[in-house]
Design a protein around this motif. Structure first.
Motif, short mmCIF file in Angstrom:
data_model
loop_
_atom_site.label_atom_id
_atom_site.label_comp_id
_atom_site.label_asym_id
_atom_site.label_seq_id
_atom_site.Cartn_x
_atom_site.Cartn_y
_atom_site.Cartn_z
N THR A 49 -3.73 -1.24 0.58
CA THR A 49 -4.28 -0.07 0.55
C THR A 49 -4.53 0.70 1.36
OG1 THR A 49 -6.60 -1.41 -0.44
CG2 THR A 49 -7.08 0.49 0.43
N ASP A 165 -5.80 -0.35 -7.21
CA ASP A 165 -6.91 -0.82 -6.55
C ASP A 165 -6.78 -2.37 -6.63
OD1 ASP A 165 -5.98 -1.90 -3.85
OD2 ASP A 165 -6.58 -0.03 -2.76
N GLU A 166 -6.05 -3.20 -6.68
CA GLU A 166 -6.74 -4.63 -7.35
C GLU A 166 -8.04 -4.11 -8.29
OE1 GLU A 166 -7.03 -8.00 -4.95
OE2 GLU A 166 -5.74 -6.95 -3.49
MG MG Z 1 -6.96 -3.58 -0.50
#
Ligand code: MG
Ligand code: ADP
Length: 355
Positions: A49, A165-166
């Motif tokens: 991240t 992001d995921e």
């Molecule tokens: Mg992350």
């Protein structure tokens, strides 16, 4: 769209970073080519991240530069970078309709309504949101909201990069599978550079042409799924990718060949010991070992049937080794001999492959 370059990027969340562990990103030199489908893969806490936020401009790196093509954007604010970022948890305007949510990034850019309508409908069709376009976003389930977030990420056709992001964390397993394949299709359709962050190897390998593997703030390998599988640059990659992961056997180098408890394994080339010495290991995937009439003597410990193949656990001198065998291949009873595929036998010093 643009090529994105990270030049000697380091980032620490601390005021005065001292030890290596104080850096969330240790040192990155990376080029993301225009139009690529990338996965950024690594365990929780490895810096994924942080890296995305450096690219998007939500975070200014402590050191180094970020370039979009040849333009230095290191100090440019996020909203001036023409990027789309989809976060782990849905970001939607609850009081707006699904349609208005999807239209928002376009209206923000003063795209004419006629084009907005066309694009929103296209995206809604891809994500199967047509039926709920008129509904308020607040009434949707977590899945539905995350689909809107994905849609908002995909709706603009003029972005430099789309980063996820995921994004499938909150999505139920069935839909997850569907959306994952859909994102791959979308990449082919839209052609934008996409960076897909995940800690799940299956997600990474299905989505990406190139996988960037991270481990404690460093990129340990960038490669195609096949490269990561056949030639892990670092033992971490060997262990993190594959199921079960790569076998690691402690070894010594004797006359240029690795020996495991005195047993010599063949490698494609003579192995030269690294200048600095270091802990030596043989790395070989369970898929590239088989039973033979002679070779390394082992005891059979356990056989697991996992559907299309079997996983066999064996031991030599109390050291565990795993094999992946086709359903129909014969397995000896208590003892057997192992043969190792020469071209797939790698040697590592302190975790890094010796080439
Ligand atoms: Mg992350
Ligand atoms: P990932 O996304 O791979 O799980 P992160 O980039 O979120 O990893 O985190 C990398 C490291 O930086 C972790 O050790 C995490 O605890 C730390 N970290 C992340 N965000 C912050 C923050 N805002 N302040 C301080 N430390 C942070």
């Amino acid at each position: 769209m643009a090529k994105i370059t990270l030049e000697r990027v380091r980032h620490s969340y601390l005021e005065n970073p001292e030890s290596a562990d104080d850096w969330a990103l240790k040192q990155l030199d990376l080029v993301w080519s225009d139009g690529g489908a990338y996965a950024l893969l690594g365990p929780s806490g490895c810096g994924k991240t942080t890296l995305l936020n450096v690219i998007s401009g939500l975070l200014r790196p402590t050191e180094g530069r970020v370039l979009f093509d040849d333009r230095d954007v290191t100090g440019v604010a996020s909203d001036r970078r023409d990027i789309a970022q989809v976060f782990q948890f849905p970001v939607v305007y609850d009081t707006m309709s699904v349609y208005d949510n999807l239209a928002f990034p376009l209206r923000n850019r003063r795209v004419p309504e006629k084009q907005v309508k066309q694009r929103v409908q296209e995206i809604a069709r891809m994500l199967e949101l047509q039926e709920v376009l008129g509904n308020r976003a607040s009434g949707l389930t977590a899945d539905g909201k995350q689909k809107i977030s994905l849609g908002r990420g995909l709706v603009r056709s003029d972005v430099n990069v789309i980063m996820f992001d995921e994004p499938l964390t909150v999505i139920d397993p069935h839909l997850k599978w569907q959306l994952r394949s859909k994102l791959k299709e979308l990449h082919q359709e839209v052609g934008a550079t996409m960076i897909y962050v995940t800690h799940d190897q299956t997600e990474a390998l299905t989505f990406a042409d190139h996988v960037v593997v991270m481990h404690s703030g460093e990129v340990v390998q960038i490669g195609t799924p096949v490269e990561l599988f056949e030639k892990p640059k670092h033992t971490f990659v060997g262990h993190f990718i594959g199921s079960p992961g790569m076998n690691l056997l402690p070894c010594k180098l004797i006359d240029g060949f690795p020996t495991f408890f005195g047993y010599r394994l063949e490698t494609p080339e003579v192995v030269r010991p690294p200048a600095g010495g270091g802990r030596m290991e043989i790395g070989i995937r369970p898929e590239f070992i088989r039973f033979a009439d002679d070779g390394l003597p082992v005891e059979i410990v356990k056989v697991d049937d996992v559907g299309r193949h079997r996983i066999v656990a064996v031991e030599h001198n109390s050291h565990a080794i795993k094999l992946v065998m086709p359903e129909e291949a014969p397995i000896p009873g208590e003892r057997g001999y192992l043969a190792f595929e020469r071209d797939k036998t790698n040697v590592y010093a302190d975790g890094w492959i010796i080439t």
